[in-house]
Design a protein around this motif. Structure first.
Motif, PDB file in Angstrom:
ATOM      1  N   LYS A  70       2.064 -13.213   9.125  1.00 19.31           N
ATOM      2  CA  LYS A  70       2.607 -11.754   8.884  1.00 19.31           C
ATOM      3  C   LYS A  70       3.010 -11.728   7.449  1.00 19.31           C
ATOM      4  O   LYS A  70       2.722 -10.824   6.675  1.00 19.31           O
ATOM      5  CB  LYS A  70       3.476 -11.556   9.768  1.00 19.31           C
ATOM      6  N   GLU A  71       3.684 -12.782   6.887  1.00 16.92           N
ATOM      7  CA  GLU A  71       4.091 -12.706   5.567  1.00 16.92           C
ATOM      8  C   GLU A  71       3.052 -12.797   4.739  1.00 16.92           C
ATOM      9  O   GLU A  71       3.078 -12.323   3.722  1.00 16.92           O
ATOM     10  CB  GLU A  71       5.167 -13.695   5.286  1.00 16.92           C
ATOM     11  N   LYS A  72       1.972 -13.817   4.725  1.00 14.99           N
ATOM     12  CA  LYS A  72       0.702 -13.870   4.099  1.00 14.99           C
ATOM     13  C   LYS A  72       0.157 -12.491   3.835  1.00 14.99           C
ATOM     14  O   LYS A  72      -0.429 -12.208   2.809  1.00 14.99           O
ATOM     15  CB  LYS A  72       0.032 -15.006   4.849  1.00 14.99           C
ATOM     16  N   ILE A  73      -0.160 -11.974   5.273  1.00 14.46           N
ATOM     17  CA  ILE A  73      -0.681 -10.596   4.979  1.00 14.46           C
ATOM     18  C   ILE A  73      -0.083  -9.643   4.183  1.00 14.46           C
ATOM     19  O   ILE A  73      -0.643  -8.922   3.374  1.00 14.46           O
ATOM     20  CB  ILE A  73      -1.247 -10.267   6.467  1.00 14.46           C
ATOM     21  N   ARG A  74       1.039  -9.512   4.466  1.00 13.52           N
ATOM     22  CA  ARG A  74       2.039  -8.557   3.734  1.00 13.52           C
ATOM     23  C   ARG A  74       1.969  -8.740   2.307  1.00 13.52           C
ATOM     24  O   ARG A  74       1.858  -8.084   1.376  1.00 13.52           O
ATOM     25  CB  ARG A  74       3.515  -8.721   4.353  1.00 13.52           C
ATOM     26  N   ASP A  75       2.197 -10.116   1.859  1.00 14.93           N
ATOM     27  CA  ASP A  75       2.254 -10.361   0.406  1.00 14.93           C
ATOM     28  C   ASP A  75       0.757 -10.078  -0.224  1.00 14.93           C
ATOM     29  O   ASP A  75       0.933  -9.486  -1.282  1.00 14.93           O
ATOM     30  CB  ASP A  75       2.556 -11.948   0.277  1.00 14.93           C
ATOM     31  N   LEU A  76      -0.330 -10.245   0.459  1.00 15.24           N
ATOM     32  CA  LEU A  76      -1.519 -10.136  -0.404  1.00 15.24           C
ATOM     33  C   LEU A  76      -1.763  -8.618  -0.186  1.00 15.24           C
ATOM     34  O   LEU A  76      -2.375  -8.254  -1.377  1.00 15.24           O
ATOM     35  CB  LEU A  76      -2.678 -10.900   0.465  1.00 15.24           C
ATOM     36  N   TYR A  77      -1.494  -8.143   0.768  1.00 18.49           N
ATOM     37  CA  TYR A  77      -1.777  -6.706   0.628  1.00 18.49           C
ATOM     38  C   TYR A  77      -0.958  -5.901  -0.062  1.00 18.49           C
ATOM     39  O   TYR A  77      -1.361  -5.018  -0.899  1.00 18.49           O
ATOM     40  CB  TYR A  77      -1.538  -5.983   2.260  1.00 18.49           C
ATOM     41  N   GLU A  78       0.340  -6.210  -0.304  1.00 16.74           N
ATOM     42  CA  GLU A  78       1.120  -5.456  -1.298  1.00 16.74           C
ATOM     43  C   GLU A  78       0.673  -5.881  -2.647  1.00 16.74           C
ATOM     44  O   GLU A  78       0.786  -5.070  -3.441  1.00 16.74           O
ATOM     45  CB  GLU A  78       2.654  -6.126  -1.161  1.00 16.74           C
ATOM     46  N   GLU A  79       0.436  -7.005  -2.687  1.00 11.63           N
ATOM     47  CA  GLU A  79      -0.337  -7.309  -4.408  1.00 11.63           C
ATOM     48  C   GLU A  79      -1.226  -6.318  -4.629  1.00 11.63           C
ATOM     49  O   GLU A  79      -1.556  -5.711  -5.639  1.00 11.63           O
ATOM     50  CB  GLU A  79      -0.518  -8.934  -4.347  1.00 11.63           C
ATOM     51  N   LEU A  80      -2.305  -6.514  -3.583  1.00  9.65           N
ATOM     52  CA  LEU A  80      -3.372  -5.782  -4.001  1.00  9.65           C
ATOM     53  C   LEU A  80      -3.354  -4.163  -3.902  1.00  9.65           C
ATOM     54  O   LEU A  80      -4.010  -3.493  -4.610  1.00  9.65           O
ATOM     55  CB  LEU A  80      -4.563  -6.094  -2.972  1.00  9.65           C
ATOM     56  N   TYR A  81      -2.226  -3.903  -3.009  1.00  6.88           N
ATOM     57  CA  TYR A  81      -2.090  -2.254  -3.151  1.00  6.88           C
ATOM     58  C   TYR A  81      -1.520  -2.009  -4.582  1.00  6.88           C
ATOM     59  O   TYR A  81      -1.965  -1.063  -4.729  1.00  6.88           O
ATOM     60  CB  TYR A  81      -1.204  -2.093  -1.684  1.00  6.88           C
ATOM     61  N   ASN A  82      -0.695  -2.789  -4.809  1.00  9.62           N
ATOM     62  CA  ASN A  82       0.004  -2.241  -6.121  1.00  9.62           C
ATOM     63  C   ASN A  82      -0.806  -2.131  -7.562  1.00  9.62           C
ATOM     64  O   ASN A  82      -0.730  -1.499  -8.224  1.00  9.62           O
ATOM     65  CB  ASN A  82       1.086  -3.397  -6.568  1.00  9.62           C
ATOM     66  N   LYS A  83      -1.960  -3.237  -7.383  1.00 12.67           N
ATOM     67  CA  LYS A  83      -2.989  -3.074  -8.315  1.00 12.67           C
ATOM     68  C   LYS A  83      -3.883  -2.103  -8.186  1.00 12.67           C
ATOM     69  O   LYS A  83      -4.262  -1.540  -9.281  1.00 12.67           O
ATOM     70  CB  LYS A  83      -3.726  -4.635  -8.185  1.00 12.67           C
ATOM     71  N   PHE A  84      -4.352  -1.884  -6.777  1.00 14.15           N
ATOM     72  CA  PHE A  84      -5.871  -1.000  -6.663  1.00 14.15           C
ATOM     73  C   PHE A  84      -5.599  -0.124  -5.751  1.00 14.15           C
ATOM     74  O   PHE A  84      -6.235   0.635  -5.511  1.00 14.15           O
ATOM     75  CB  PHE A  84      -6.643  -2.021  -6.096  1.00 14.15           C
ATOM     76  N   GLU A  85      -4.326   0.160  -4.975  1.00 12.69           N
ATOM     77  CA  GLU A  85      -4.180   0.985  -3.946  1.00 12.69           C
ATOM     78  C   GLU A  85      -4.986   0.813  -2.747  1.00 12.69           C
ATOM     79  O   GLU A  85      -5.691   1.837  -2.110  1.00 12.69           O
ATOM     80  CB  GLU A  85      -4.113   2.353  -4.413  1.00 12.69           C
ATOM     81  N   ILE A  86      -5.084  -0.627  -2.596  1.00 16.95           N
ATOM     82  CA  ILE A  86      -6.311  -1.127  -1.563  1.00 16.95           C
ATOM     83  C   ILE A  86      -5.739  -0.630  -0.226  1.00 16.95           C
ATOM     84  O   ILE A  86      -4.568  -0.594   0.086  1.00 16.95           O
ATOM     85  CB  ILE A  86      -6.478  -2.428  -1.664  1.00 16.95           C
ATOM     86  N   ASP A  87      -6.591  -0.417   0.807  1.00 16.82           N
ATOM     87  CA  ASP A  87      -6.171  -0.300   2.364  1.00 16.82           C
ATOM     88  C   ASP A  87      -5.972  -1.296   2.905  1.00 16.82           C
ATOM     89  O   ASP A  87      -6.460  -2.783   2.487  1.00 16.82           O
ATOM     90  CB  ASP A  87      -7.497   0.715   3.004  1.00 16.82           C
ATOM     91  N   LEU A  88      -5.494  -1.372   4.038  1.00 16.83           N
ATOM     92  CA  LEU A  88      -5.152  -2.615   4.832  1.00 16.83           C
ATOM     93  C   LEU A  88      -6.571  -3.143   5.590  1.00 16.83           C
ATOM     94  O   LEU A  88      -6.810  -4.348   5.770  1.00 16.83           O
ATOM     95  CB  LEU A  88      -4.127  -2.304   6.075  1.00 16.83           C
ATOM     96  N   GLN A  89      -7.255  -2.421   5.882  1.00 18.37           N
ATOM     97  CA  GLN A  89      -8.422  -2.610   6.730  1.00 18.37           C
ATOM     98  C   GLN A  89      -9.275  -3.690   5.917  1.00 18.37           C
ATOM     99  O   GLN A  89      -9.820  -4.662   6.378  1.00 18.37           O
ATOM    100  CB  GLN A  89      -9.300  -1.413   6.855  1.00 18.37           C
ATOM    101  N   PRO A  90      -9.840  -3.473   4.586  1.00 19.24           N
ATOM    102  CA  PRO A  90     -10.588  -4.413   4.031  1.00 19.24           C
ATOM    103  C   PRO A  90      -9.958  -5.638   3.970  1.00 19.24           C
ATOM    104  O   PRO A  90     -10.727  -6.906   3.743  1.00 19.24           O
ATOM    105  CB  PRO A  90     -11.128  -3.794   2.585  1.00 19.24           C
TER     106      PRO A  90
END
Length: 555
Positions: free
Chosen positions: A233-253
């Motif tokens: 969970k922490e790994k997914i959260r960290d990666l998702y937050e990093e990419l979201y802050n850079k690119f506003e990526i969705d969780l799905q991809p």
């Protein structure tokens, strides 16, 4: 006992704003982006003031407010107190956020990050019109404070700006915002399992038939992500937050890509009844193995985003018709263990870019996503270079289009590109402008601007056309105003300065920049009498330039 009940009630905006301030509304991970611009906010307020319908807001009340069903959700607005109950905003965050901005001086905090409306919406009591401007009219948020929130200091201030004969009418018009009723559809669940999410997705599709489609996968990946625990969970959260802050990526991809590198097929990731079981499989990996896989996934996805920025000027997911094409590119970088874009040769870069443009414009992954992704991932992992030809063969086997044609671009004249079905056209227009070296009409290249600094500019302004063209069918009028050939991307400040001036009055000042936006230098085409000729000229230029830049993916 039914696991889900649905209740629909009208609520006044004043009531809704009070409820929002309690902090009980949260945004699931697939609803995190606020993507509306000043035009959208102005149109919403105009609809409210004129008592036009603005659609239903859809909420979900889960059985237990204390369970973290979506570990990636965010508050609609930051508040100090902890709410006793939680409502997830399934649909309606753009409208709710716009109203919050209006009631809070055009800026709010969400998860400690500021969201703001860069150019305020104003109201001119004399002309009885709304503008995007800090100079024209009176700031609408001040009028709301004065006439709706009873702020005496602000009321005294605006009363000096409003002609006495329009004061009463202005106050009545602004107070309509408070009493405007919005239909609120609340889905309440009494247990959260696989069947619940299937029922919710079906209910959403029926309620929101003509809006944004949110299906079973988005709901499931957001809310069943709560089944993920521990280091995973922490790994997914960290990666998702990093990419979201850079690119506003969705969780799905992010989940689709990372989980595929744990050996899962796409159907194993996207099917509700298999999701939890496969989470347990992934959890069996050692901490060291999990860390290595996530580190490699992080590198691959970051390289993908870097490539899009470098080659196409894309710095935000807001420009993408779909984020699914990020997955095969990231898979290629992961499979090849690429550390830097410098390791790619020109052939690879050209192939990746052409493939990405084609599948994004044609919406290749919009149907049978699992099957298409799995097949493409297999082809990519079997290749020592980016396999454009084999990926095109996969598309042909699915009867998908492998060329962008002249007629495809001309269809941009037949749709409102500011609606969801036009997103692929805006994407294509933007990347062609970037590759052509177009600037934002201030001299700064489009690729150097944040996407949030740009406005979708009507070359023949919307307000001007509304006065000059009068087809009987309102849909035809909407298309004539918002078709591809009348839209371009310029800096928000310039867009605000131009406002409703006709092209023959303002284009001469910007023509050095405008001609790189496929705007004719022949000023006779800047007049309303030549509007059709102007549109056809620009469509031809967009197509011919796209063909010149991207070559054989154009017919």
């Amino acid at each position: 006992m039914a696991k889900i009940t649905i209740d629909v009630k009208d609520k006044r905006i004043e009531t809704l704003m009070d409820e929002v301030k309690s902090g009980k509304f949260r945004l699931p991970s697939f609803q995190r982006q606020f993507v509306w611009d000043e035009d959208d906010i102005r149109d919403l307020i105009d609809s409210i003031i004129n008592n036009y319908p603005i659609g239903t807001i859809i909420l979900w009340k889960p059985s237990n407010a204390n369970i973290e069903l979506d570990p990636f959700s965010k508050p609609l607005i930051d508040v100090d107190q902890r709410p006793r109950e939680i409502f997830y905003v399934i649909d309606g965050q753009q409208r709710l956020t716009s109203l919050l901005l209006l009631f809070n001086d055009w800026k709010i905090k969400r998860d400690d990050k500021e969201i703001k409306c860069e150019i305020p919406i104003s109201y001119d009591p004399k002309r009885k019109r709304l503008y995007k401007s800090a100079r024209k009219g009176i700031d609408l948020s001040k009028l709301v404070k004065a006439f709706c929130l009873q702020d005496i200091k602000v009321l005294n201030e605006v009363m000096r700006q409003i002609p006495e004969k329009t004061l009463k009418e202005t106050g009545e018009k602004i107070r309509r915002i408070l009493i405007y009723p919005i239909p609120i559809c609340t889905m309440e669940t009494f247990d959260e399992d696989e069947e619940t999410f299937k029922s919710m997705a079906e209910a959403f599709i029926r309620i929101n038939r003509y809006g944004v489609r949110i299906g079973n996968l988005e709901l499931m990946l957001s809310f069943l992500a709560g089944a993920v625990s521990g280091e995973l969970k922490e790994k997914i959260r960290d990666l998702y937050e990093e990419l979201y802050n850079k690119f506003e990526i969705d969780l799905q991809p992010v989940i689709r890509f990372t989980f595929s590198n744990f050996g899962l097929k796409q159907a194993q990731i996207s099917k509700v009844d298999q999701f939890k079981r496969n989470i347990r499989k992934i959890s069996e990996y050692s901490a060291e193995e999990t860390r290595k896989i996530f580190d490699k996934c992080e590198k691959a996805m970051n390289l993908t985003l870097m490539l899009l920025e470098k080659q196409l000027g894309i710095t935000s997911s807001r420009l993408l018709p779909s984020q699914t094409p990020l997955i095969p590119i990231s898979t290629y970088f992961h499979h090849k263990d690429i550390d830097s874009l410098d390791e790619l040769d020109d052939r690879d870069i050209e192939s990746i870019v052409k493939w990405f443009v084609l599948v994004s414009f044609n919406g290749y992954y919009s149907s049978r996503t699992d099957t298409k992704l799995d097949k493409d991932i297999v082809v990519i992992k079997e290749s020592s270079y980016f396999p454009l030809d084999k990926l095109l063969e996969n598309m042909k086997s699915r009867k998908a289009k492998v060329k962008i044609t002249d007629s495809d671009i001309k269809k941009g004249l037949e749709i409102n590109v500011l609606r969801s079905q036009g997103k692929s056209y805006l994407f294509l227009l933007y990347i062609i402008l970037v590759r052509k070296g177009a600037d934002d009409w201030t001299g700064v290249l489009l690729r150097s601007r944040k996407f949030t600094e740009l406005a979708k500019h009507h070359i023949f302004p919307k307000e001007y056309l509304e006065q000059k063209i009068n087809p009987e069918d309102p849909d035809t009028k909407e298309i004539l105003i918002n078709n591809l050939a009348n839209i371009t991307f310029i800096h928000k400040d310039i867009n605000s300065e131009i406002e409703d001036k006709p092209p023959h009055e303002y284009l001469k000042e910007y023509i050095d920049s405008a001609k790189k936006h496929f705007i004719p230098t022949d000023n006779t085409l800047w007049r309303i009498e030549q509007y059709d000729t102007f549109l056809n000229y620009r469509i031809k230029q967009i197509y011919s330039t796209g063909k010149e830049i991207f070559g054989d993916i154009f017919e």
